[in-house]
Design a protein around this motif. Sequence first.
Motif, PDB file in Angstrom:
ATOM      1  N   ASN A 302       0.850  -1.187   0.000  1.00  0.00           N
ATOM      2  CA  ASN A 302       0.000   0.000   0.000  1.00  0.00           C
ATOM      3  C   ASN A 302       0.882   1.233   0.000  1.00  0.00           C
ATOM      4  O   ASN A 302       1.643   1.472   0.934  1.00  0.00           O
ATOM      5  N   VAL A 303       0.807   2.015  -1.067  1.00  0.00           N
ATOM      6  CA  VAL A 303       1.560   3.259  -1.187  1.00  0.00           C
ATOM      7  C   VAL A 303       0.638   4.417  -0.827  1.00  0.00           C
ATOM      8  O   VAL A 303      -0.411   4.600  -1.455  1.00  0.00           O
ATOM      9  N   VAL A 304       1.008   5.183   0.206  1.00  0.00           N
ATOM     10  CA  VAL A 304       0.258   6.387   0.581  1.00  0.00           C
ATOM     11  C   VAL A 304       0.930   7.552  -0.126  1.00  0.00           C
ATOM     12  O   VAL A 304       1.914   8.110   0.361  1.00  0.00           O
ATOM     13  N   TRP A 305       0.400   7.914  -1.263  1.00  0.00           N
ATOM     14  CA  TRP A 305       1.055   8.846  -2.168  1.00  0.00           C
ATOM     15  C   TRP A 305       1.246  10.220  -1.546  1.00  0.00           C
ATOM     16  O   TRP A 305       2.315  10.831  -1.655  1.00  0.00           O
ATOM     17  N   ARG A 306       0.249  10.738  -0.859  1.00  0.00           N
ATOM     18  CA  ARG A 306       0.326  12.101  -0.342  1.00  0.00           C
ATOM     19  C   ARG A 306       1.358  12.238   0.783  1.00  0.00           C
ATOM     20  O   ARG A 306       1.837  13.335   1.060  1.00  0.00           O
ATOM     21  N   LEU A 307       1.724  11.129   1.448  1.00  0.00           N
ATOM     22  CA  LEU A 307       2.692  11.155   2.526  1.00  0.00           C
ATOM     23  C   LEU A 307       4.066  10.626   2.118  1.00  0.00           C
ATOM     24  O   LEU A 307       4.995  10.620   2.932  1.00  0.00           O
ATOM     25  N   SER A 308       4.176  10.153   0.890  1.00  0.00           N
ATOM     26  CA  SER A 308       5.444   9.594   0.380  1.00  0.00           C
ATOM     27  C   SER A 308       5.937   8.437   1.243  1.00  0.00           C
ATOM     28  O   SER A 308       7.130   8.328   1.560  1.00  0.00           O
ATOM     29  N   ILE A 309       5.029   7.571   1.639  1.00  0.00           N
ATOM     30  CA  ILE A 309       5.381   6.393   2.427  1.00  0.00           C
ATOM     31  C   ILE A 309       4.683   5.174   1.827  1.00  0.00           C
ATOM     32  O   ILE A 309       3.789   5.308   0.978  1.00  0.00           O
ATOM     33  N   ALA A 310       5.085   4.009   2.275  1.00  0.00           N
ATOM     34  CA  ALA A 310       4.462   2.767   1.810  1.00  0.00           C
ATOM     35  C   ALA A 310       4.453   1.767   2.953  1.00  0.00           C
ATOM     36  O   ALA A 310       5.233   1.864   3.908  1.00  0.00           O
ATOM     37  N   PHE A 311       3.551   0.794   2.849  1.00  0.00           N
ATOM     38  CA  PHE A 311       3.471  -0.307   3.802  1.00  0.00           C
ATOM     39  C   PHE A 311       3.558  -1.607   3.015  1.00  0.00           C
ATOM     40  O   PHE A 311       2.780  -1.833   2.089  1.00  0.00           O
ATOM     41  N   VAL A 312       4.505  -2.440   3.389  1.00  0.00           N
ATOM     42  CA  VAL A 312       4.748  -3.709   2.702  1.00  0.00           C
ATOM     43  C   VAL A 312       4.482  -4.841   3.686  1.00  0.00           C
ATOM     44  O   VAL A 312       5.168  -4.948   4.704  1.00  0.00           O
ATOM     45  N   ARG A 313       3.500  -5.678   3.390  1.00  0.00           N
ATOM     46  CA  ARG A 313       3.175  -6.804   4.268  1.00  0.00           C
ATOM     47  C   ARG A 313       3.637  -8.109   3.625  1.00  0.00           C
ATOM     48  O   ARG A 313       3.256  -8.437   2.505  1.00  0.00           O
ATOM     49  N   PHE A 314       4.462  -8.835   4.360  1.00  0.00           N
ATOM     50  CA  PHE A 314       4.952 -10.133   3.902  1.00  0.00           C
ATOM     51  C   PHE A 314       4.040 -11.241   4.425  1.00  0.00           C
ATOM     52  O   PHE A 314       3.323 -11.063   5.416  1.00  0.00           O
ATOM     53  N   ARG A 315       4.110 -12.381   3.784  1.00  0.00           N
ATOM     54  CA  ARG A 315       3.316 -13.514   4.245  1.00  0.00           C
ATOM     55  C   ARG A 315       3.900 -14.107   5.528  1.00  0.00           C
ATOM     56  O   ARG A 315       3.162 -14.530   6.410  1.00  0.00           O
ATOM     57  N   PHE A 316       5.251 -14.121   5.638  1.00  0.00           N
ATOM     58  CA  PHE A 316       5.904 -14.721   6.789  1.00  0.00           C
ATOM     59  C   PHE A 316       6.703 -13.664   7.551  1.00  0.00           C
ATOM     60  O   PHE A 316       7.317 -12.779   6.956  1.00  0.00           O
ATOM     61  N   ARG A 317       6.695 -13.782   8.866  1.00  0.00           N
ATOM     62  CA  ARG A 317       7.444 -12.850   9.712  1.00  0.00           C
ATOM     63  C   ARG A 317       8.941 -12.919   9.425  1.00  0.00           C
ATOM     64  O   ARG A 317       9.636 -11.900   9.463  1.00  0.00           O
ATOM     65  N   SER A 318       9.460 -14.120   9.148  1.00  0.00           N
ATOM     66  CA  SER A 318      10.895 -14.273   8.894  1.00  0.00           C
ATOM     67  C   SER A 318      11.340 -13.457   7.689  1.00  0.00           C
ATOM     68  O   SER A 318      12.413 -12.847   7.686  1.00  0.00           O
ATOM     69  N   HIS A 319      10.533 -13.443   6.642  1.00  0.00           N
ATOM     70  CA  HIS A 319      10.866 -12.653   5.457  1.00  0.00           C
ATOM     71  C   HIS A 319      10.807 -11.160   5.767  1.00  0.00           C
ATOM     72  O   HIS A 319      11.634 -10.381   5.254  1.00  0.00           O
ATOM     73  N   ALA A 320       9.850 -10.741   6.592  1.00  0.00           N
ATOM     74  CA  ALA A 320       9.757  -9.326   6.957  1.00  0.00           C
ATOM     75  C   ALA A 320      10.964  -8.895   7.780  1.00  0.00           C
ATOM     76  O   ALA A 320      11.517  -7.802   7.583  1.00  0.00           O
ATOM     77  N   GLU A 321      11.410  -9.745   8.713  1.00  0.00           N
ATOM     78  CA  GLU A 321      12.585  -9.429   9.527  1.00  0.00           C
ATOM     79  C   GLU A 321      13.839  -9.314   8.665  1.00  0.00           C
ATOM     80  O   GLU A 321      14.682  -8.433   8.879  1.00  0.00           O
ATOM     81  N   LEU A 322      13.950 -10.192   7.687  1.00  0.00           N
ATOM     82  CA  LEU A 322      15.109 -10.155   6.799  1.00  0.00           C
ATOM     83  C   LEU A 322      15.093  -8.886   5.948  1.00  0.00           C
ATOM     84  O   LEU A 322      16.118  -8.202   5.802  1.00  0.00           O
ATOM     85  N   ALA A 323      13.928  -8.551   5.393  1.00  0.00           N
ATOM     86  CA  ALA A 323      13.814  -7.361   4.538  1.00  0.00           C
ATOM     87  C   ALA A 323      14.033  -6.080   5.324  1.00  0.00           C
ATOM     88  O   ALA A 323      14.590  -5.114   4.796  1.00  0.00           O
ATOM     89  N   LYS A 324      13.610  -6.052   6.581  1.00  0.00           N
ATOM     90  CA  LYS A 324      13.769  -4.845   7.395  1.00  0.00           C
ATOM     91  C   LYS A 324      15.245  -4.489   7.573  1.00  0.00           C
ATOM     92  O   LYS A 324      15.636  -3.319   7.478  1.00  0.00           O
ATOM     93  N   VAL A 325      16.072  -5.498   7.832  1.00  0.00           N
ATOM     94  CA  VAL A 325      17.505  -5.262   8.003  1.00  0.00           C
ATOM     95  C   VAL A 325      18.176  -4.978   6.662  1.00  0.00           C
ATOM     96  O   VAL A 325      19.008  -4.069   6.543  1.00  0.00           O
ATOM     97  N   ALA A 326      17.788  -5.728   5.636  1.00  0.00           N
ATOM     98  CA  ALA A 326      18.475  -5.628   4.350  1.00  0.00           C
ATOM     99  C   ALA A 326      18.171  -4.322   3.612  1.00  0.00           C
ATOM    100  O   ALA A 326      19.043  -3.789   2.909  1.00  0.00           O
ATOM    101  N   MET A 327      16.946  -3.788   3.763  1.00  0.00           N
ATOM    102  CA  MET A 327      16.539  -2.615   2.986  1.00  0.00           C
ATOM    103  C   MET A 327      16.665  -1.305   3.734  1.00  0.00           C
ATOM    104  O   MET A 327      16.447  -0.241   3.144  1.00  0.00           O
TER     105      MET A 327
END
Length: 429
Positions: A302-327
């Motif tokens: 979900n991209v909130v265009w007016r605020l220049s932010i986005a929310f990315v939801r992963f299916r698994f918590r492990s993938h979200a934890e990995l992406a948080k550190v990597a990105m």
Amino acid sequence: MQPQKGLHRSSTTTHTAGPIGASFAVSERNWKCHSCKAENFSKRDRCFRCRSKKPAERNFRVQGGGNPNHKWREALDPETKQIYYYHLETGKTQWDRPKEMGSAPLATGWYGRGAAGSQAQQELDAKNEEYLKRPAPKQADNLAKRDVAYQEGSHEYNIWYNKFAGDFWNSEQSYEPAETRCKVSLHAGRTAADKEGANNKYFCIWWAKGKCAKGAKCNSFHRIPTYADCGHLEKEMLRDVFGRERHASQRDDMDGVGSFNDSCRTLYVGRLQRSRYMDNPKELKEVVTKHFSEWGEIEHVNVVWRLSIAFVRFRFRSHAELAKVAMNQQALDQDEVLMIRWAYDDPNPVAKEAIKRSNADAVVAAIKAAGHSMQPKVFDAPANYKVPEQSTSVSGALTDKAEDDSVFGAQLYPNTDSQYESVKRQKTS
């Protein structure tokens, strides 16, 4: 006036529908103004540009449930505690959400459902199979001293703030880009953790940051967690994918390892540079999806265009934890310096309804996985059985004055006087 580039989404989710174990999102398409041809979100009753009324003769609702007659249902794997799918007629099972089920609810609560029609599991397994054929390369000659230096107080836990006193805490936001970046296609490979008999199950945090100096000799994995890995990792709620201890509550700035009381799989992505994407919301969403999908299966963006932010939801918590550190502090396509944090709970009422429904479906799946039936049990009585009549010694409903046990017993239990009379006749004869 500049031509309209298009809205960042083509529809808006309105509610969740579907039978138990097959819930899906119901959306309403954007509508186009007949007068000025501008595209409007479904919730608008008038055009944002010329104020013309929304056409009333058309139905903009989209049934997200693909094929309404599909036979796919959700199930919970008792071993990995993850949702998978099975077909009622053929008995076929699979991890990926079938296309016939349509889009998953707007929010999925405890367990991720995945994207409809995704082939993420097959693709991830195939890539990992190729990566394991080669030794993991070194990403750096050695770790920087500041990355491994001991910080005074880093093992002293502050019970008031629910975090370690050191914990490499920095209240100031860093606007400097990361010095290194992990490219999975180039840096993934076989390590000492992949050897038969190795008992390590965690992934290398330095590899995710692009600065592991051990390469193939590293005792942690240098690859993306498979579905089986995610199942084993997420059963251990007290540690994250890198083996770090999680806390009872989130940090004040929503950074850090996260909380074992929060099943958050959604990342907050800040500092997006929308002006560098020619004011095209759809292009920005595609870019965000492309970069974050490198780290696992994405369920929703979900991209909130007016605020220049986005929310990315992963299916698994492990993938979200990995992406948080990597990105974190990395760039997309326009040299941004991203700020990645854990997301707060979505306040959208539609999302709250979706979470409630998704968790209810998960409870039903858990009950079935434990071997219990959801159907009411019918008593199989003998053919000649007759339900005894109730005692007629007390007539009418119970009153407030009738509180003794004899009244309750006479009222609620069947009349067995005839059984005693037959016994008395047998004894006297």
